[in-house]
Design a protein around this motif. Structure first.
Motif, PDB file in Angstrom:
ATOM      1  N   ASP A  80      29.867  29.856  30.065  1.00 29.53           N
ATOM      2  CA  ASP A  80      29.273  30.466  29.762  1.00 29.53           C
ATOM      3  C   ASP A  80      28.105  31.419  29.213  1.00 29.53           C
ATOM      4  OD1 ASP A  80      32.140  30.711  29.259  1.00 29.53           O
ATOM      5  OD2 ASP A  80      32.167  29.492  28.320  1.00 29.53           O
ATOM      6  N   GLY A  81      27.146  30.853  29.159  1.00 28.55           N
ATOM      7  CA  GLY A  81      25.980  30.786  28.880  1.00 28.55           C
ATOM      8  C   GLY A  81      24.764  29.348  28.988  1.00 28.55           C
ATOM      9  N   TYR A  82      23.948  29.403  27.809  1.00 31.44           N
ATOM     10  CA  TYR A  82      22.874  28.350  28.191  1.00 31.44           C
ATOM     11  C   TYR A  82      22.697  28.255  26.050  1.00 31.44           C
ATOM     12  CZ  TYR A  82      22.422  28.695  33.032  1.00 31.44           C
ATOM     13  OH  TYR A  82      23.092  29.523  33.778  1.00 31.44           O
ATOM     14  N   ASN A  83      22.095  27.263  25.583  1.00 32.73           N
ATOM     15  CA  ASN A  83      22.074  26.904  24.359  1.00 32.73           C
ATOM     16  C   ASN A  83      19.890  26.039  24.999  1.00 32.73           C
ATOM     17  OD1 ASN A  83      24.102  27.813  22.549  1.00 32.73           O
ATOM     18  ND2 ASN A  83      24.635  26.147  22.908  1.00 32.73           N
ATOM     19  N   LEU A 100      24.557  32.822  21.908  1.00 30.79           N
ATOM     20  CA  LEU A 100      24.736  31.907  23.382  1.00 30.79           C
ATOM     21  C   LEU A 100      24.105  32.878  24.080  1.00 30.79           C
ATOM     22  CD1 LEU A 100      25.414  29.149  24.690  1.00 30.79           C
ATOM     23  CD2 LEU A 100      28.108  31.226  25.474  1.00 30.79           C
ATOM     24  N   GLN A 101      23.087  32.474  24.943  1.00 31.62           N
ATOM     25  CA  GLN A 101      22.102  33.333  25.772  1.00 31.62           C
ATOM     26  C   GLN A 101      22.883  33.122  26.437  1.00 31.62           C
ATOM     27  OE1 GLN A 101      18.763  34.662  24.422  1.00 31.62           O
ATOM     28  NE2 GLN A 101      19.772  33.644  22.835  1.00 31.62           N
ATOM     29  N   THR A 102      22.902  34.462  27.246  1.00 25.32           N
ATOM     30  CA  THR A 102      24.227  34.266  28.510  1.00 25.32           C
ATOM     31  C   THR A 102      23.364  35.276  30.078  1.00 25.32           C
ATOM     32  OG1 THR A 102      24.693  36.740  27.638  1.00 25.32           O
ATOM     33  CG2 THR A 102      26.233  34.924  26.950  1.00 25.32           C
ATOM     34  N   THR A 107      20.402  36.392  34.888  1.00 24.31           N
ATOM     35  CA  THR A 107      18.577  35.895  35.675  1.00 24.31           C
ATOM     36  C   THR A 107      17.330  35.255  35.238  1.00 24.31           C
ATOM     37  OG1 THR A 107      18.071  37.789  35.146  1.00 24.31           O
ATOM     38  CG2 THR A 107      19.319  37.909  37.299  1.00 24.31           C
ATOM     39  N   ASN A 108      16.710  35.516  34.452  1.00 24.60           N
ATOM     40  CA  ASN A 108      15.790  34.787  34.318  1.00 24.60           C
ATOM     41  C   ASN A 108      16.107  35.268  32.246  1.00 24.60           C
ATOM     42  OD1 ASN A 108      14.269  34.284  36.558  1.00 24.60           O
ATOM     43  ND2 ASN A 108      13.206  36.517  36.312  1.00 24.60           N
ATOM     44  N   LEU A 109      16.321  34.079  32.070  1.00 27.28           N
ATOM     45  CA  LEU A 109      16.055  33.682  31.038  1.00 27.28           C
ATOM     46  C   LEU A 109      14.981  34.110  29.823  1.00 27.28           C
ATOM     47  CD1 LEU A 109      17.876  32.821  28.139  1.00 27.28           C
ATOM     48  CD2 LEU A 109      17.765  30.149  28.763  1.00 27.28           C
ATOM     49  N   THR A 110      15.113  34.850  29.125  1.00 24.07           N
ATOM     50  CA  THR A 110      13.696  34.303  27.915  1.00 24.07           C
ATOM     51  C   THR A 110      14.229  34.213  26.954  1.00 24.07           C
ATOM     52  OG1 THR A 110      12.868  36.369  29.609  1.00 24.07           O
ATOM     53  CG2 THR A 110      11.769  36.397  27.415  1.00 24.07           C
ATOM     54  N   VAL A 134       3.222  21.769  18.274  1.00 26.76           N
ATOM     55  CA  VAL A 134       3.754  21.536  19.936  1.00 26.76           C
ATOM     56  C   VAL A 134       5.134  21.234  19.929  1.00 26.76           C
ATOM     57  CG1 VAL A 134       3.046  20.974  21.650  1.00 26.76           C
ATOM     58  CG2 VAL A 134       0.721  21.694  20.283  1.00 26.76           C
ATOM     59  N   TYR A 135       6.167  21.823  20.526  1.00 22.28           N
ATOM     60  CA  TYR A 135       7.115  21.489  20.628  1.00 22.28           C
ATOM     61  C   TYR A 135       7.635  21.460  22.096  1.00 22.28           C
ATOM     62  CZ  TYR A 135       8.410  23.330  15.679  1.00 22.28           C
ATOM     63  OH  TYR A 135       7.704  23.432  14.759  1.00 22.28           O
ATOM     64  N   GLU A 136       8.527  21.303  22.695  1.00 24.54           N
ATOM     65  CA  GLU A 136       9.147  20.738  23.975  1.00 24.54           C
ATOM     66  C   GLU A 136      10.278  20.934  23.942  1.00 24.54           C
ATOM     67  OE1 GLU A 136       8.814  16.339  24.932  1.00 24.54           O
ATOM     68  OE2 GLU A 136       7.032  16.519  25.416  1.00 24.54           O
ATOM     69  N   TYR A 137      11.120  21.802  25.199  1.00 28.52           N
ATOM     70  CA  TYR A 137      11.895  22.798  24.829  1.00 28.52           C
ATOM     71  C   TYR A 137      12.515  22.050  26.198  1.00 28.52           C
ATOM     72  CZ  TYR A 137      10.024  26.317  21.483  1.00 28.52           C
ATOM     73  OH  TYR A 137       9.256  26.235  20.605  1.00 28.52           O
ATOM     74  N   GLU A 138      14.673  23.022  26.084  1.00 35.17           N
ATOM     75  CA  GLU A 138      15.463  22.599  27.171  1.00 35.17           C
ATOM     76  C   GLU A 138      16.541  23.335  27.071  1.00 35.17           C
ATOM     77  OE1 GLU A 138      17.614  18.667  28.137  1.00 35.17           O
ATOM     78  OE2 GLU A 138      16.127  17.967  27.995  1.00 35.17           O
ATOM     79  N   VAL A 139      16.853  23.653  27.781  1.00 36.78           N
ATOM     80  CA  VAL A 139      17.992  24.602  27.680  1.00 36.78           C
ATOM     81  C   VAL A 139      18.791  24.189  29.156  1.00 36.78           C
ATOM     82  CG1 VAL A 139      18.459  26.987  29.131  1.00 36.78           C
ATOM     83  CG2 VAL A 139      16.211  26.605  28.620  1.00 36.78           C
ATOM     84  N   ARG A 140      20.410  24.408  28.089  1.00 37.17           N
ATOM     85  CA  ARG A 140      21.295  23.311  28.474  1.00 37.17           C
ATOM     86  C   ARG A 140      23.024  24.843  28.992  1.00 37.17           C
ATOM     87  NH1 ARG A 140      22.121  17.584  26.101  1.00 37.17           N
ATOM     88  NH2 ARG A 140      22.796  17.296  28.473  1.00 37.17           N
ATOM     89  N   PRO A 141      23.252  24.364  29.736  1.00 37.99           N
ATOM     90  CA  PRO A 141      24.234  25.253  30.350  1.00 37.99           C
ATOM     91  C   PRO A 141      25.287  25.032  29.294  1.00 37.99           C
ATOM     92  CG  PRO A 141      24.587  23.396  31.737  1.00 37.99           C
ATOM     93  CD  PRO A 141      23.309  23.900  30.892  1.00 37.99           C
ATOM     94  N   VAL A 142      26.643  26.020  29.181  1.00 42.10           N
ATOM     95  CA  VAL A 142      27.264  25.395  28.007  1.00 42.10           C
ATOM     96  C   VAL A 142      28.194  25.965  29.136  1.00 42.10           C
ATOM     97  CG1 VAL A 142      29.034  26.392  26.276  1.00 42.10           C
ATOM     98  CG2 VAL A 142      26.910  26.330  25.964  1.00 42.10           C
ATOM     99  N   ILE A 143      29.118  25.261  29.070  1.00 42.48           N
ATOM    100  CA  ILE A 143      30.228  25.530  30.372  1.00 42.48           C
ATOM    101  C   ILE A 143      32.186  25.071  30.090  1.00 42.48           C
ATOM    102  CG2 ILE A 143      30.766  24.103  32.696  1.00 42.48           C
ATOM    103  CD1 ILE A 143      28.570  22.642  33.102  1.00 42.48           C
ATOM    104  N   SER A 144      32.510  26.096  30.073  1.00 44.15           N
ATOM    105  CA  SER A 144      33.902  26.094  30.512  1.00 44.15           C
ATOM    106  C   SER A 144      34.761  25.547  30.708  1.00 44.15           C
ATOM    107  CB  SER A 144      34.097  27.605  29.357  1.00 44.15           C
ATOM    108  OG  SER A 144      34.915  28.826  30.624  1.00 44.15           O
ATOM    109  N   GLY A 145      36.202  25.356  31.144  1.00 44.57           N
ATOM    110  CA  GLY A 145      36.927  25.181  31.768  1.00 44.57           C
ATOM    111  C   GLY A 145      36.715  23.189  32.259  1.00 44.57           C
TER     112      GLY A 145
END
Length: 70
Positions: free
Chosen positions: A10-13, A33-35, A38-41, A58-69
């Motif tokens: 559905d998107g990304y957090n 929610l980031q949807t 293509t390239n997530l910015t 200084v931060y570290e980041y992680e992008v994780r998908p939000v999956i329905s179903g």
């Protein structure tokens, strides 16, 4: 990101941490929610993030998908 089975992305957090700390996967930093399909910015600032980043940190980041179903 491809999902096998019946789930749909559905998107990304986005999660942020200070180096050496754990990610808090219960609370993403993004306000919406980031949807991008293509390239997530994402710009981490007061307008986009629930809690604005602290300058000169200084931060570290992680992008994780939000999956329905799943």
């Amino acid at each position: 990101m491809l999902v096998s089975g019946s789930g749909v992305v559905d998107g990304y957090n986005i999660y942020r941490r200070v180096k050496g700390e754990e990610f808090d996967y219960k609370t993403p930093i993004n306000k919406a929610l980031q949807t991008s399909t293509t390239n997530l910015t994402y710009i981490d600032n007061a307008a986009n993030s629930l809690i604005a980043p602290v300058p000169n940190t200084v931060y570290e980041y992680e992008v994780r998908p939000v999956i329905s179903g799943v």
